[in-house]
Design a protein around this motif. Structure first.
Motif, PDB file in Angstrom:
ATOM      1  N   UNK A  13      -6.446  -6.026  10.282  1.00 29.52           N
ATOM      2  CA  UNK A  13      -5.727  -6.396   9.074  1.00 29.52           C
ATOM      3  C   UNK A  13      -4.353  -6.940   9.440  1.00 29.52           C
ATOM      4  N   UNK A  27      -1.292  -6.595   9.213  1.00 26.95           N
ATOM      5  CA  UNK A  27      -0.242  -5.667   8.820  1.00 26.95           C
ATOM      6  C   UNK A  27       0.088  -4.870  10.074  1.00 26.95           C
ATOM      7  N   UNK A  28       1.332  -4.487  10.259  1.00 28.37           N
ATOM      8  CA  UNK A  28       1.704  -3.671  11.416  1.00 28.37           C
ATOM      9  C   UNK A  28       1.328  -4.321  12.727  1.00 28.37           C
ATOM     10  N   UNK A  29       0.540  -3.611  13.539  1.00 30.75           N
ATOM     11  CA  UNK A  29       0.185  -4.135  14.858  1.00 30.75           C
ATOM     12  C   UNK A  29      -0.782  -5.302  14.778  1.00 30.75           C
ATOM     13  N   UNK A  63       0.829  -1.192   0.000  1.00 29.52           N
ATOM     14  CA  UNK A  63       0.000   0.000   0.000  1.00 29.52           C
ATOM     15  C   UNK A  63       0.870   1.251   0.000  1.00 29.52           C
ATOM     16  N   UNK A 105     -17.854 -11.574  15.852  1.00 31.77           N
ATOM     17  CA  UNK A 105     -18.131 -10.138  15.739  1.00 31.77           C
ATOM     18  C   UNK A 105     -17.684  -9.699  14.355  1.00 31.77           C
ATOM     19  N   UNK A 106     -18.587  -9.073  13.619  1.00 28.75           N
ATOM     20  CA  UNK A 106     -18.330  -8.810  12.211  1.00 28.75           C
ATOM     21  C   UNK A 106     -19.060  -7.535  11.816  1.00 28.75           C
ATOM     22  N   UNK A 124      -7.630   0.997  12.980  1.00 26.39           N
ATOM     23  CA  UNK A 124      -8.472   0.895  11.776  1.00 26.39           C
ATOM     24  C   UNK A 124      -9.739   0.105  12.079  1.00 26.39           C
ATOM     25  N   UNK A 125      -9.565  -0.988  12.791  1.00 29.94           N
ATOM     26  CA  UNK A 125     -10.720  -1.816  13.136  1.00 29.94           C
ATOM     27  C   UNK A 125     -11.701  -1.019  13.983  1.00 29.94           C
ATOM     28  N   UNK A 134      -3.343  -1.259  12.665  1.00 32.83           N
ATOM     29  CA  UNK A 134      -4.378  -2.206  12.334  1.00 32.83           C
ATOM     30  C   UNK A 134      -5.581  -2.150  13.271  1.00 32.83           C
ATOM     31  N   UNK A 135      -5.291  -2.036  14.553  1.00 33.06           N
ATOM     32  CA  UNK A 135      -6.382  -2.101  15.527  1.00 33.06           C
ATOM     33  C   UNK A 135      -7.145  -0.787  15.579  1.00 33.06           C
ATOM     34  N   UNK A 148      -8.415   5.119   4.905  1.00 31.15           N
ATOM     35  CA  UNK A 148      -8.184   3.735   5.314  1.00 31.15           C
ATOM     36  C   UNK A 148      -6.789   3.285   4.901  1.00 31.15           C
ATOM     37  N   UNK A 149      -6.416   3.606   3.638  1.00 32.59           N
ATOM     38  CA  UNK A 149      -5.086   3.250   3.142  1.00 32.59           C
ATOM     39  C   UNK A 149      -4.007   3.836   4.026  1.00 32.59           C
ATOM     40  N   UNK A 193     -20.711  -2.732  13.730  1.00 29.21           N
ATOM     41  CA  UNK A 193     -20.391  -4.113  14.135  1.00 29.21           C
ATOM     42  C   UNK A 193     -21.619  -4.810  14.721  1.00 29.21           C
ATOM     43  N   UNK A 222     -13.774   1.477  12.019  1.00 27.80           N
ATOM     44  CA  UNK A 222     -14.821   0.866  11.195  1.00 27.80           C
ATOM     45  C   UNK A 222     -15.825   0.063  12.023  1.00 27.80           C
ATOM     46  N   UNK A 223     -15.812   0.289  13.343  1.00 26.99           N
ATOM     47  CA  UNK A 223     -16.665  -0.494  14.233  1.00 26.99           C
ATOM     48  C   UNK A 223     -18.111  -0.024  14.267  1.00 26.99           C
ATOM     49  N   UNK A 275       0.344   0.760   9.549  1.00 25.28           N
ATOM     50  CA  UNK A 275       0.298  -0.477  10.320  1.00 25.28           C
ATOM     51  C   UNK A 275      -0.583  -0.366  11.550  1.00 25.28           C
ATOM     52  N   UNK A 319      -3.657   1.769   7.109  1.00 28.35           N
ATOM     53  CA  UNK A 319      -3.021   0.489   6.779  1.00 28.35           C
ATOM     54  C   UNK A 319      -1.524   0.703   6.578  1.00 28.35           C
ATOM     55  N   UNK A 320      -1.162   1.773   5.859  1.00 32.88           N
ATOM     56  CA  UNK A 320       0.242   2.037   5.572  1.00 32.88           C
ATOM     57  C   UNK A 320       1.021   2.269   6.847  1.00 32.88           C
ATOM     58  N   UNK A 340     -14.629  -7.377   6.497  1.00 35.45           N
ATOM     59  CA  UNK A 340     -15.218  -8.092   7.624  1.00 35.45           C
ATOM     60  C   UNK A 340     -15.000  -7.389   8.947  1.00 35.45           C
ATOM     61  N   UNK A 341     -14.299  -6.251   8.867  1.00 36.40           N
ATOM     62  CA  UNK A 341     -13.925  -5.505  10.059  1.00 36.40           C
ATOM     63  C   UNK A 341     -13.165  -6.368  11.068  1.00 36.40           C
TER      64      UNK A 341
END
Lengths: 384, 600
Positions: free
Chosen positions: A364, A366-368, A58, B573-574, B528-529, B525-526, B516-517, B536, B532-533, B523, B520-521, A360-361
């Protein structure tokens, strides 16, 4: 080689390792100093290396994506040289990464071997060999015989020798007219007479012009060759490509001569060379626009495009179609096709990549999100 | 042979188009043909077009014959003494109106001094190359053309007195500047359009300097004292209107304070400003969600089953309330009838908007900026005469934009303000910079407009002389109060369970694909999650068949309807959007199974 150096031989890339070794010898470092230098270098090298979990894909995509929004669509023209412009900027970049079958402006950079690349006196002959010579350029005389309604011409022997053309070449070239005219050779002159007996003077006149325009010798596919000075060296630029036939000429330096047609290079020189061309062409576009994109991003893309042994573009039929995940493929162009095919084949998505997990939330990978924590469980499955 | 078309209809041919054209024009100038007739010749298609229809844009030009404009000094004198009128000039064929087509054949000279034998017409004034708003920009010939465009664009966004009868009007989205002024530096157009009857800005003192860096990158520093004295204050008006609509079956809306039994009743507190007739009283101070006009409507469907209420026929609440994030004072209440003869109530809400950080201001040259800081007058820099500027403008905004007219207006405004005169800045015929400098030095100021200034906080003298003067500044209609938005939680979409969009509905701020990118770039990750919650959900999945299981809330037990109660069901959980995707795939006939397992 000292014991210290031996220790780092496998840990460092060859170039770095040798450079430090020779530099160390030059500076006459003691073993202790050398060891410290190696330690420092290794530390720096480790620091420069990509860390596990770094989202290089990315980052590469964004590194191209963001600056290309600022790219000017202006194409660069060779100053002063007419009819020699190559598509550059965003259109060319898209062309390269999409791996289009033929570039919109095919061209070659032809390097020459030692005696020819400095001296301008050979130039005309070499260009003649590659591009071909117009028959009109070697003629001593051309005329229309009104009584017999035919074209008569006589080549200049001296000019022919200068440009390395013989009479057979001319005859071979004139074969193009064999259908419409009879060709006869008399001494050193040629006669072209239209087969149609009733042909009037206008037909003969246009035939004369066509004869003058006829290309003798030259390589198929190359329309124009222009010399360019690159430092002290003379380099030929061509519009149109035919790598296979150009590099077998004795005057041409086959090691450095390149074409901007990815597929042609791949065919003639192999996939590694094609990878090199992708890298070279992409970084040429980027440099021309003055954009600061790290070379390693370009390397990553060209590696991906060529790793399968054939050139694949960054398109839905190219490398994107090789993604493992159904959801990731479906999120990029033509989702219905991918979902239906996946259901027909009963594909399984293991959710190993980024896009699927965003959908799917889930964290990801990647990273952490990459490392997992494993705890030892007790006998009953309780944490203890 | 040239084809002739009259109003796009073929009428015949002529042999000599040039002489035909000339004849027609002469006849028209002699009034033997209507003045509204225009004729043009297109050599490319060899066609003559004659137009007499309505709706063509035409403009007046002075006729030139043999290199001499027909309008002479004599005419001008007679015009001044009212012996001649504009109509006389048109009738005599001295001035004629050309449409776009005839203009193609004309060769128009911009000014009298350039006229030669080839010209057919002369422009009445060179300013006619500018439009109405653009000719409101003074010294326009000293600026870059693109800045001129932007300058006239910002004038359209400026607050002022848009109509004298604004108090009687109920227009939507209206702003009124509280203390508008006529500009010191104006153009002929200001006189022509009676600009002093509907001004749109204020004359302020401006200093071109940096002050603590709060005016970098097109921001402005404003003097708090100036705001307290009325600079940039404006009113914002929003009308609310409610009418009693008649429905099928003789049912009708009812304006009044809703009963507590009414479906969708707000809290009692929300209706506190309503009088007995269900309408607020004037000058009531309202905040968001306060009801302005109380109204109830009949049930949406006749015979609607009311499951949870005892009352058989409950009415719905449908009052008009103050929009989310807005406040104000009730300005006017109007009760009347609409076209169908039903009761119509219109109420206008007024809100005072005092300049705050983030409000947008502009000069007339496209030099727009946003307030970066408001400094108390005591801390503002002052001149040796004790004057503090109202606005501190960054000098870095000048070189790259080349708005010389901006600089000239500062000097012109200063001269006008100090000398008590209005300065004419009409494009091409303005008071020259040289004259301005002379006048300024006669008034006892430095002719280049700079002055010695002192730091307002420390009292130290600035090393550089500061360029100070006066200019006309506009408050633009973009204010932070209309833009500010944040949300923690709120309404969601029915289909996707994701937050709704838009400030007015209290929607969420989208974290888009590129954002979002970015995460991600990095890292992250959490994080980001977590971002987007918003949608959920917890799904029950049968581990045997991979289909969604049914969860019985009452029994607190989940079971798979395919594999029976014995199959093991797990919770995952989704995002709800993915559940929706699975449902849509199912409707396509695609059997999607979820396989569960430990990731590690």
């Amino acid at each position: 080689m000292s014991k210290i150096a031996e220790q780092y031989k496998d840990k460092l890339p060859e170039g770095l390792f040798n450079e430090l070794l020779t530099e160390g010898k030059k500076k006459k470092l003691t073993d202790k100093q050398l060891k410290k230098a190696f330690e420092k270098l290794y530390e720096k090298y480790q620091y420069a290396a990509i860390q596990p979990g770094e989202a290089i894909g990315i980052i590469t995509a964004e590194s191209f994506g963001e600056p290309s929004t600022q790219m000017t669509l202006r194409t660069f023209h060779f100053a002063g040289v007419a009819e020699m412009n190559v598509t550059l900027g965003l259109p060319r970049l898209i062309e390269i990464f999409d791996a289009r079958k033929a570039p919109s402006t095919p061209s070659m950079q032809i390097y020459l071997n030692k005696p020819y690349n400095k001296d301008e006196k050979h130039l005309e002959k070499i260009i003649g060999k590659i591009k071909g010579v117009k028959l009109g350029d070697v003629l001593a005389e051309i005329s229309i015989n009104i009584l017999r309604t035919q074209v008569e011409f006589r080549p200049n022997k001296k000019r022919m020798r200068e440009l390395g053309i013989n009479e057979d070449d001319i005859l071979k070239g004139l074969k193009d007219f064999a259908k419409v005219a009879d060709i006869t050779q008399k001494d050193s002159s040629f006669i072209v007479k239209p087969k149609n007996q009733e042909a009037g003077l206008p037909v003969v006149f246009s035939l004369k012009e066509k004869v003058k325009d006829l290309r003798v010798k030259g390589i198929k596919g190359i329309h124009e060759v222009l010399p360019k000075k690159e430092g002290k060296e003379i380099v030929l630029l061509s519009s149109g490509t035919n790598l296979a036939e150009v590099i077998i000429l004795p005057e041409v330096d086959k090691d450095r001569t390149v074409s901007n047609d990815l597929f042609e290079v791949g065919r003639v020189l192999g996939i590694e060379a094609a990878r090199q061309v992708i890298m070279g062409e992409a970084s040429h576009v980027i440099k021309e626009q003055g954009l600061p994109i790290d070379h390693r991003h370009i390397m990553l893309i060209s590696d991906l495009m060529t790793s399968s042994g054939v050139i694949k573009g960054v398109t839905r039929s190219g490398i994107t179609s090789e993604k493992e995940s159904v959801l990731a493929r479906a999120s990029f162009e033509t989702p219905i096709k991918h979902l239906i095919n996946a259901s027909l084949q009963g594909e399984i998505d293991y959710l190993n990549s980024v896009v699927e997990n965003v959908m799917l939330n889930q964290p990801v990978p990647v990273g952490t999100g990459l490392p997992g924590l494993v705890t030892k469980m007790g006998k009953d499955g309780d944490k203890k | 042979m040239t084809n002739v078309y009259l109003d796009e209809k073929y009428v015949g041919t002529v042999d000599n188009p040039t002489s035909f054209l000339k004849n027609i024009k002469e006849e028209r100038r002699k009034q033997k043909l209507p003045l509204a007739l225009n004729i043009n010749y297109d050599p490319e298609f060899n066609e003559i077009g004659i137009h007499t229809s309505t709706g063509r844009v035409r403009r007046p030009l002075i006729v030139v014959e043999n290199g001499q404009p027909l309008l002479t000094e004599d005419h001008l004198k007679k015009l001044e003494s009212n012996e001649l009128t504009w109509k006389d000039l048109v009738d005599q064929g001295i001035i004629e109106y050309l449409d776009a087509n005839e203009e193609e054949n004309a060769f128009v000279s911009l000014a009298r001094k350039y006229v030669n034998k080839e010209h057919t017409h002369l422009e009445i004034s060179p300013v006619s190359i500018l439009g109405l708003t653009t000719s409101l920009v003074p010294y326009a010939n000293f600026g870059q053309s693109s800045r001129l465009n932007r300058g006239s664009k910002t004038q359209k966004q400026s607050l002022g007195l848009y109509a004298m009868n604004y108090l009687l009007r109920l227009d939507t989205d209206i702003n009124i500047l509280q203390y508008p002024q006529r500009p010191i530096v104006g153009t002929f157009m200001h006189k022509l359009v009676n600009f002093d009857k509907h001004p749109s800005g204020q004359n302020i003192t401006i200093a071109l300097m940096s002050y603590d860096g709060y005016n970098m990158e097109d921001s402005l520093i404003i003097n708090k004292g100036s705001i307290e004295r009325g600079f940039g204050r404006s009113y914002f008006f929003r009308p609310y209107s409610v009418s009693e609509i008649r429905y099928q079956g003789g049912l009708i809306d009812e304006i009044g304070i809703p009963d507590k039994e009414v479906k969708g009743y707000r809290s009692e507190d929300d209706y506190k400003f309503l009088e007995d007739d269900g309408i607020v009283y004037p000058e009531a101070k309202l905040t968001e969600e306060d009801v302005i006009i109380g109204k109830t409507s009949p049930p949406r469907f006749l015979g609607e089953m009311e499951e949870f209420s005892i009352a058989a026929n409950t009415r719905r609440e449908s009052s008009a309330a103050v929009r989310q994030g807005e406040k104000g004072v009730i300005d006017t209440v109007l009760i009347t009838e609409n076209a169908e003869g039903n009761k119509l109530v219109q109420v206008r809400l007024r809100d005072q908007r005092i300049p705050e950080i983030g409000d947008k201001f502009s000069s007339r040259y496209g030099q727009k900026g946003v307030v970066g800081r408001i400094i108390p007058q005591a801390d503002m820099p002052f001149t040796s005469g004790g004057v503090t500027p109202d606005i501190i403008f960054s000098p870095h905004s000048i070189p790259s934009r080349m708005t010389i007219s901006h600089l000239i207006e500062v000097i012109a405004g200063k001269t006008g303000a100090l000398g008590g005169t209005l300065i004419d800045g009409t494009t091409f015929s303005a008071t020259s910079e040289k004259d301005l400098r002379k006048m300024l030095s006669k008034l006892g100021f430095r002719e280049d407009g700079t002055e010695k200034m002192y730091n307002g906080v420390t009292g130290e003298e600035f090393k550089a002389k500061i360029f100070v003067g006066n200019m006309y500044y506009l408050k633009l209609k973009y204010m932070v109060a209309n833009k500010m938005h944040a949300r923690a939680s709120g309404r969601i979409q029915l289909l996707t369970r994701q937050p709704i969009e838009g400030r007015s509905k209290g929607g969420g701020l989208r974290l888009g694909e590129m954002e979002k990118d970015c995460l991600v770039a990095h890292g992250a990750s959490l994080l980001l999650k977590e971002r987007f919650d918003s949608d959920k959900t917890i799904l029950h999945v049968c581990e045997n068949c991979g289909l969604l299981a049914v969860f019985d809330r009452i029994k607190g037990r989940a079971s798979c309807s395919k594999c029976g109660a014995s199959a093991k069901v797990s919770k995952i959980e989704i995002s709800y959007a993915f559940k929706l995707l699975l449902d849509e795939l199912k409707s396509l006939g695609i059997f999607t199974r979820i396989g569960l397992g430990s990731k590690y």
